[in-house]
Design a protein around this motif. Structure first.
Motif, mmCIF file in Angstrom:
data_model
loop_
_atom_site.group_PDB
_atom_site.id
_atom_site.type_symbol
_atom_site.label_atom_id
_atom_site.label_comp_id
_atom_site.label_asym_id
_atom_site.label_seq_id
_atom_site.Cartn_x
_atom_site.Cartn_y
_atom_site.Cartn_z
ATOM 1 N N SER A 165 8.049 -5.348 -7.108
ATOM 2 C CA SER A 165 7.277 -4.387 -6.314
ATOM 3 C C SER A 165 8.184 -3.273 -5.800
ATOM 4 O O SER A 165 9.084 -2.832 -6.507
ATOM 5 N N TYR A 166 7.956 -2.814 -4.569
ATOM 6 C CA TYR A 166 8.667 -1.626 -4.069
ATOM 7 C C TYR A 166 10.178 -1.817 -4.069
ATOM 8 O O TYR A 166 10.916 -0.959 -4.529
ATOM 9 N N PHE A 167 10.623 -2.945 -3.528
ATOM 10 C CA PHE A 167 12.064 -3.114 -3.347
ATOM 11 C C PHE A 167 12.798 -2.959 -4.675
ATOM 12 O O PHE A 167 13.811 -2.282 -4.760
ATOM 13 N N SER A 168 12.263 -3.572 -5.720
ATOM 14 C CA SER A 168 12.913 -3.503 -7.029
ATOM 15 C C SER A 168 12.493 -2.258 -7.804
ATOM 16 O O SER A 168 12.890 -2.071 -8.938
ATOM 17 N N GLN A 169 11.649 -1.477 -7.216
ATOM 18 C CA GLN A 169 11.163 -0.214 -7.776
ATOM 19 C C GLN A 169 10.266 -0.382 -9.004
ATOM 20 O O GLN A 169 10.157 0.523 -9.825
ATOM 21 N N ALA B 171 6.367 4.170 -4.093
ATOM 22 C CA ALA B 171 5.433 4.820 -3.174
ATOM 23 C C ALA B 171 5.945 6.211 -2.841
ATOM 24 O O ALA B 171 7.140 6.406 -2.614
ATOM 25 N N SER B 172 5.048 7.174 -2.844
ATOM 26 C CA SER B 172 5.404 8.517 -2.380
ATOM 27 C C SER B 172 4.379 8.903 -1.324
ATOM 28 O O SER B 172 3.489 8.122 -1.000
ATOM 29 N N MET B 173 4.503 10.116 -0.798
ATOM 30 C CA MET B 173 3.535 10.567 0.198
ATOM 31 C C MET B 173 2.126 10.551 -0.362
ATOM 32 O O MET B 173 1.159 10.392 0.370
ATOM 33 N N ARG C 174 -3.137 7.241 3.283
ATOM 34 C CA ARG C 174 -1.852 6.661 3.682
ATOM 35 C C ARG C 174 -1.952 5.889 4.992
ATOM 36 O O ARG C 174 -1.267 4.892 5.188
ATOM 37 N N TYR D 260 -0.819 0.575 6.269
ATOM 38 C CA TYR D 260 0.016 -0.191 7.186
ATOM 39 C C TYR D 260 -0.791 -0.818 8.309
ATOM 40 O O TYR D 260 -1.787 -0.274 8.743
ATOM 41 N N LEU E 260 4.319 -5.281 12.305
ATOM 42 C CA LEU E 260 5.067 -5.563 11.078
ATOM 43 C C LEU E 260 4.792 -6.976 10.572
ATOM 44 O O LEU E 260 4.860 -7.248 9.380
ATOM 45 N N GLN F 142 0.303 -6.822 5.822
ATOM 46 C CA GLN F 142 0.417 -5.393 5.543
ATOM 47 C C GLN F 142 -0.373 -5.049 4.281
ATOM 48 O O GLN F 142 -0.076 -5.583 3.201
ATOM 49 N N PHE G 173 -0.169 -2.680 2.240
ATOM 50 C CA PHE G 173 0.616 -2.184 1.103
ATOM 51 C C PHE G 173 1.187 -3.325 0.252
ATOM 52 O O PHE G 173 1.498 -3.140 -0.915
ATOM 53 N N GLU G 174 1.303 -4.506 0.844
ATOM 54 C CA GLU G 174 1.824 -5.642 0.083
ATOM 55 C C GLU G 174 0.863 -6.093 -1.019
ATOM 56 O O GLU G 174 1.276 -6.704 -1.993
#
Lengths: 418, 536
Positions: free
Chosen positions: A317-321, A325-327, A345, A349, A353, A357, A359-360
């Motif tokens: 996902s995001y961490f490993s790209q 995510a962009s604006m 956007r 969220y 935290l 979330q 986005f997950e």
């Protein structure tokens, strides 16, 4: 370069899929940029700790049907409730065959001890790691807990507090070795993986055994941070023998030594089965032909194409790209696959935290056979597996490792059955 | 039990801390009460800009003159809080050059050095500046660390006998007919109530002064004006960049420590929102859009977080509608204004003029106490700024260079007090900002730290690119180990700290910032198994 299968991503999902395919005689390549979520592993693998609605799960096999009912696009829905238990057992067996010995069963969660002294339900825990079968007790009534002096990523006080809540008396000690003292000279080097390398050397492990023997007293068991070697897997056993009593370890803050060890073993197994592992390479673009991928290009190989019958996307996902995510929104950068994502956007969220979330749960859309979708149409020779899939929350549902391994095996099964 | 003081100051921002210091230097027994931690209001939520006054030169000559005078004073008395970067006022094609000559004349009239420089020279000085610029004026702007500045005032006030109580909230006033004689206070750490008495009480509460004044029985019309800012992941520019036009939104880019800041927006908000400000997506978009005009590279620079402060704009007394507001300093003697003895409100102004605000307030306190002591805060250097950094560095030669320089940068000549003799104390808690165990221990012992957020204000733990991802738990471990709190409380504190970081990250959580947040969530909610007891 021609292969039967090219897998993009060398984390848990990519490696499990690669091992399964290579063992079945397929010519496989894994393109891996290096780090994966395994580097933050807890030393355990989760299958299903909670339903999407938050209800706690004790028996993942029983609960999977309800999970699928609540979220029909959940990755487990692609596997199906019927095949779920079989694939879970297959995953556990595969780990064990690669030398990653674990304890636990898909029909009953047990509880791992976190670095903060909390108990978290889980499916498989690496042998030699502290766990509780029932979230209330440990196998011992009094333990000695040791930490390396000056190692800040392991919280003896938090752990001792957690043990005490379970009725386990806990004495806290520190140890020091000249080799660790050397690491400490540079304050930013005092991290788990560096300490673990110290214990790859036999004389250091023996010196530790000597200290432990001297200082443990009458406790039933000796507990240590999981930093006892990167390239050896016998340290816990060896210390147990030396001390004549159980020794066990607890995970530290990242980098995760058990995760790195697991990744190394899976990678070796993949290579032994004939797989080609391209470390430090990144897939950057693809060539499409209608609804099929014709070729794949990577950073290191420039205009030399990777061609394969099947492609597997396991970029996380995001961490490993694997997701970016962009604006404006969330995209899958390599193949431009469809991503399930809230348009506004503000809706990505939760202000807490620690809440679920939104986005997950964003991720790549697939059909039932795990084919990635592109503008709504399945890419015929591409399967998507692991953390980049849409429809689940690995943290809240406690199903990250399960989704990675089970979708990997499911994709491999479908490719092999074709 | 009631304790007696000469003066009670409510509010632990720069102004309150400044008043406490000024009073104590003049021999007045002062008590400072802050309901939260120091510098938690507007003091810690602005640009950290050491204004030259140039920004106000055209529109507000008086403010401009105050700024340049205080600017020069702060460089001298608070050198360890100040970064002498200089500033550029850029004219972009859309601004035209018409404003520039008016601007330069006004600066010079206000005593501000303003030098029109060659465009190439401007780009050489500040390569991040928009190359489309058509004019550039150099002025003596700089940056100032508001946390450090406030802390230095607190430390000096305490050294001169002041009592400083954080987490003490004023619930009510003790009033005898037309005279304020003290306050009723809630100790938020223990839940206990107590009374403090003094012949003079100073309201230095920023926007919260509106409510404090109401409790005292007088009306001060304030208008909460929200200003949002973005923090970028590294120091994009080395010189403060301004737009050479009438002051508007998002037209100042300030380098501070390891980062750069763009701001601000400006919008009226209701009073019930001032305790919990969230930056909206529209504000983020506006800040980025305008910021990119000053430094185009902001388009692809990682944004660390967004935050907002509330300016206490004060409506003129003769205009209760609040349309005519002043950004100048407002000292209200409620005895002459409202017939209420023993109560002073200090408000308006800006971080730049906190010392002058404190001076005027203390002058009035002195008058009320019939004292004649003279103000010395413009000459007396603050603790941390009393010795040259090179000299301190020489004396700390045994400390590894990165740690030594970071700790001197943050604590000035007080860095020597940091315990750093042994390897255990030199272990790093925060790698982004080079914060050692010794520095954390020093803050716990000397700087009145109650939780991780307090610690961050004093040491920068968790302010770097990782936003507390790895250092937060290390710091909580050190705090629990030092007996600051129990394990349960340490975990709650961690959750609160991470949520405070998340509050600033969520408005800009895409790209690398989202990656970082996902990682943080995996580590704390996943690997560590922490949860938020408040919501579960």
């Amino acid at each position: 370069m021609k292969f039967d299968s090219v897998i993009v991503g060398g984390g848990l999902a990519g490696l499990v899929c690669g091992i399964r395919l290579a063992r079945a005689g397929r010519r496989c390549a894994i393109v891996s940029s290096g780090q994966s979520a395994l580097h933050f592993s807890s030393g355990s693998f989760d299958l299903l700790n909670a339903l999407p609605d938050g209800t706690a799960v004790t028996n993942p096999v029983e609960a999977v049907a309800e999970t699928i009912r609540q979220v029909p696009e959940h990755p487990y829905a692609r596997i199906g409730a019927e095949r779920f238990a079989t694939l879970a057992d297959e995953a556990a067996a595969l780990l064990s065959e690669t030398g990653v010995a674990t304890e636990g069963a898909a029909t009953r969660n047990h509880y791992r001890v976190t670095p903060m002294g909390e108990l978290k339900p889980t499916w498989l825990t690496l042998k030699g790691y502290v766990y509780s079968a029932d979230a209330a007790t440990l196998s011992w009534r009094n333990v000695a807990l040791f930490n390396a002096e000056g190692f800040l990523d392991f919280y003896t006080k938090f752990l001792a507090d957690g043990f005490q809540r379970m009725g386990v008396a806990c004495e806290v000690h520190t140890f020091n070795l000249p080799a660790i003292e050397t690491i400490r000279k540079n304050p930013s080097e005092m991290r788990s993986a560096n300490i673990a390398r110290v214990f790859d050397r036999e004389e250091n492990l023996q010196a530790l055994a000597e200290i432990l023997r001297r200082e443990t007293g009458t406790c039933e068991a000796v507990l240590l941070p999981a930093v006892l070697g990167i390239d050896r897997y016998d340290a816990v056993e060896r210390l147990s023998e030396a001390l004549g009593r159980p020794v066990a370890v607890v995970a530290t803050l990242p980098p995760s030594v058990p995760g790195i060890q697991t990744q190394i073993r899976l990678r070796r197994c993949f290579q032994q089965a004939g797989g080609t592992y391209m470390l430090g390479d990144t897939a950057v673009r693809c060539e499409m032909q209608g609804d099929r991928i014709a070729a794949l290009y990577t950073n290191n190989h420039g205009d030399i194409a990777f061609e394969a019958k099947d492609y597997i996307l396991a970029t996380g996902s995001y961490f490993s790209q694997g997701l970016v995510a962009s604006m404006e929104g969330v995209c899958e950068p390599l193949f431009g696959l469809d991503v399930a994502c809230a348009a506004d956007r503000g809706a990505w969220y939760d202000r807490d935290l620690f809440a679920a979330q939104p986005f997950e749960t964003f991720g790549v859309r697939t059909d039932d056979a795990l084919h990635g979708l592109r503008e709504g149409r399945p890419v015929e020779n591409l399967r998507v597996i692991g953390a980049g899939l849409a429809g689940f929350n690995p943290v809240k549902e406690g199903c990250g490792a399960g989704v990675s391994m089970l979708t990997a095996l499911e994709a491999a099964r479908r490719i092999l059955e074709k | 039990m009631t304790k007696q003081f000469d003066v009670i100051i409510i509010g632990g921002g720069a102004t309150g801390a400044g008043v406490a210091r000024d009073c104590s230097l003049r021999g007045i027994r002062a008590l400072l009460l802050e309901r939260s931690d120091i510098a938690t209001g507007a003091t810690g939520r602005n640009h950290g800009l050491l204004h030259s006054g140039a920004r106000y030169a055209v529109t507000d000559r008086e403010s401009a003159e105050e700024c340049i005078k205080e600017n020069m004073i702060l460089r001298r008395i608070a050198s360890h809080c100040v970064d002498e970067t200089d500033g550029l006022f850029l004219s972009l094609p859309e601004d035209g050059l018409e404003f520039q000559s008016k601007f330069v004349d006004a600066c010079r009239a206000a005593g501000i050095r303003a030098e029109v420089i060659d465009l190439k020279e401007a780009l050489r000085l500040e390569p991040s500046a928009n190359p489309a610029l058509i004019g550039a004026v150099r002025v003596p702007d700089g940056s100032v660390d508001p946390f450090r500045l406030t802390m230095a005032n607190i430390i000096d006030a305490r050294a001169h006998g002041a009592e400083i109580l954080t987490y003490h909230e004023v619930l009510d006033f003790i009033r005898e007919q037309n005279r304020i004689e003290g306050v009723v206070v809630l100790n938020r750490k223990t839940g206990e109530k107590c009374e403090y008495r003094a012949p003079v009480v100073v309201n230095a509460c920023g926007i919260w002064g509106h409510e404090i004044a109401r409790k005292a029985g007088v009306t001060v019309n304030m208008l909460p004006a929200k200003g949002s800012l973005l923090i970028f992941g590294h120091r994009v520019n080395n010189i403060v960049l301004n737009r050479c036009r009438k002051p508007a939104d998002a037209d100042i880019l300030v380098p501070g420590d390891t980062i750069s800041l763009i701001g601000t927006t400006s919008s009226k908000v209701p009073f019930d929102e001032v305790d919990n400000m969230y930056v909206t997506a529209d504000e983020v978009d506006l800040l980025l859009r305008e910021g990119m005009k000053l430094a185009p590279s902001l388009a692809h620079t990682r944004i660390l977080r967004a935050y907002a402060g509330v300016r206490p704009l004060v409506a003129s007394d003769d205009d209760p509608s609040g349309r005519s507001v002043s950004r100048g300093i407002v000292v209200l003697d409620h005895a002459t204004r409202d017939g209420l003895e023993g109560f002073i409100t200090i408000t308006g102004g800006k971080l730049m003029t906190y010392r002058l605000m404190a001076e005027w307030t203390t002058d009035l306190v002195c008058k009320k106490l019939s004292l004649t002591a003279r103000c010395t805060t413009a000459e007396e250097k603050l603790p941390g700024s009393r010795e040259p950094e090179a000299e301190v560095s020489r004396r700390m030669i045994s400390v590894p260079v990165a740690q030594r320089e970071s700790s001197i940068y943050r604590h000035g000549d007080m860095a020597e007090k940091l315990p750093n003799g042994d390897a255990a104390r030199r272990s790093l808690v925060c790698e982004c900002e080079e914060v050692s165990v010794g520095e954390v221990e020093y803050a716990l012992k000397e700087l009145d730290v109650n939780n991780l957020v307090d610690l961050r204000r004093r040491t920068r733990v968790g302010m770097g690119t990782c936003q507390g991802e790895l250092c937060a738990c290390r710091a909580a471990g050190v705090m629990a180990g030092a007996g600051k709190y129990c394990v349960q409380r340490a975990k709650e504190d961690l959750v609160q700290f991470l949520n405070e970081r998340w509050k600033g990250m969520a408005p800009v959580a895409w790209g690398d910032t989202l990656r970082e947040s996902e990682f943080t969530m995996w580590i704390y909610a996943g690997v560590c198994g922490l949860s938020n007891q408040k919501t579960e």
